[in-house]
Scaffold this motif. Structure first.
Motif, PDB file in Angstrom:
ATOM      1  N   PRO A  49       0.816  -1.368  -0.011  1.00 16.00           N
ATOM      2  CA  PRO A  49      -0.143   0.068  -0.070  1.00 16.00           C
ATOM      3  C   PRO A  49       0.807   1.191   0.226  1.00 16.00           C
ATOM      4  CG  PRO A  49      -0.814  -1.660   1.492  1.00 16.00           C
ATOM      5  CD  PRO A  49       0.327  -2.300   1.124  1.00 16.00           C
ATOM      6  N   ALA A 150      -7.175  -4.316  -8.584  1.00 14.91           N
ATOM      7  CA  ALA A 150      -8.572  -3.781  -8.155  1.00 14.91           C
ATOM      8  C   ALA A 150      -9.403  -2.930  -9.168  1.00 14.91           C
ATOM      9  CB  ALA A 150      -8.370  -2.920  -6.820  1.00 14.91           C
ATOM     10  N   PHE A 172      -2.390   3.532  -7.523  1.00 10.35           N
ATOM     11  CA  PHE A 172      -3.009   3.149  -6.279  1.00 10.35           C
ATOM     12  C   PHE A 172      -4.304   4.126  -6.344  1.00 10.35           C
ATOM     13  CE2 PHE A 172       1.438   2.752  -5.696  1.00 10.35           C
ATOM     14  CZ  PHE A 172       1.799   1.770  -5.080  1.00 10.35           C
ATOM     15  N   GLU A 177      -4.461   1.913  -1.740  1.00 11.36           N
ATOM     16  CA  GLU A 177      -4.030   0.559  -2.266  1.00 11.36           C
ATOM     17  C   GLU A 177      -4.113   0.315  -3.652  1.00 11.36           C
ATOM     18  OE1 GLU A 177      -4.375  -2.047   0.115  1.00 11.36           O
ATOM     19  OE2 GLU A 177      -4.864  -0.418   1.557  1.00 11.36           O
TER      20      GLU A 177
END
Length: 292
Positions: A49, A150, A172, A177
């Motif tokens: 992260p 993601a 991110f 994340e």
């Protein structure tokens, strides 16, 4: 333009598959636009992260006029693609912050990563001048080691690190994340002729409407205007100007069906008008209502 994506059979060993992207106009020949390889996820670790943002020591790059500067280099980005917000640079690394513009934010659902958001991320690299440095028009040419980690991100914080084989990309979300990892991205300069179609027929696939004001008479003759409702006859005599309002759409009907119904209705009017010799010296005005 028709676009075709073909994924080949697995090689049976490593599980790799070839990918080709082709396109054609009408019934013309298929042109191969891109080739690639689809492979199982390797053993590369997922990025940790994101910590402090922007990283300590990074120097801000002005972006207030970034899109004006990019336009002078050959990049013409409309409102949906102007998502660059901030850029920093530290040595050979560029950091950028981008977000989906409001005009398309509602369209983000359903994408692993919205194309406009990914494209805007690359604007940070261009705005910082981290390409070949000659001020030309550079386009993404080869992506290697791409992993989507993601989905549904609307804001990205992106790090570009220059290396011998290209630029690595790590993105991110707003919470830090990891969203996207690209081992290497190579850019290639495109000439003005390649972008504008110089030397071949330029296809104009998009059309716009220009509203041209017409001079109105000082004392309009209301007797010269005739209103005709849908389904009514204009009568034996046709006025110099016949106004035909398009009927309002029924509530609850999907927009595509409404548009098709309106187009078919107006087309029928125009065909009847042109086929009637009584309308040779008259003008038909189609009046739309509630157009947003």
């Amino acid at each position: 333009v028709q676009v075709q994506v073909h994924v080949g059979d697995s090689d049976g060993g490593s599980g790799r598959r070839t990918v080709t992207v082709s396109s054609r106009e009408g019934e013309g020949e298929w042109v191969r636009n891109a080739v690639g390889e689809l492979a199982p996820v390797g053993s590369e670790p997922v990025p940790a992260p994101l910590g402090v943002w922007p990283p300590a020591g990074a120097v801000a790059v002005p972006v207030d006029d970034a899109y004006d500067r990019l336009a002078r280099r050959g990049y013409g980005y409309g409102p949906a693609f102007q998502g660059l917000r901030q850029v920093w640079q530290a040595g050979g690394t560029v950091y950028a912050e981008v977000e989906l513009p409001q005009v398309i934010d509602s369209d983000a659902a359903g994408f692993g990563l919205h194309p406009a958001l990914l494209d805007a991320a690359l604007h940070g690299l261009l705005a910082a001048g981290a390409g070949n440095g000659n001020g030309g028009t550079e386009l993404p040419f080869a992506w290697s080691g791409v992993r989507l980690l993601a989905s549904d991100a609307r804001r990205l914080r992106v790090a570009f690190a220059s290396g011998p084989g290209g630029v690595s990309v790590t993105a991110f979300d707003g919470a830090g994340e990891p969203v996207l990892q690209v081992r290497s991205l190579a850019l290639r300069e495109a000439s003005a002729g390649q972008l504008t179609g110089t030397g071949r027929q330029v296809r104009q696939s998009l059309f716009t409407v220009d509203w041209v004001p017409l001079p109105a008479p000082q004392t309009p003759d209301t007797a010269a205007v005739q209103w005709v409702r849908h389904g009514e006859s204009g009568g034996a005599e046709v006025a110099p100007v016949v106004v035909a309002p398009v009927p309002a759409a029924p509530l609850g009907v999907p927009v595509p069906e409404v548009a098709q119904l309106a187009a078919v209705t107006v087309l029928g009017w125009v065909q009847e008008w042109l086929a009637d010799p009584e309308t040779d010296n008259a003008r038909l005005v189609v009046w739309t209502q509630g157009v947003a």
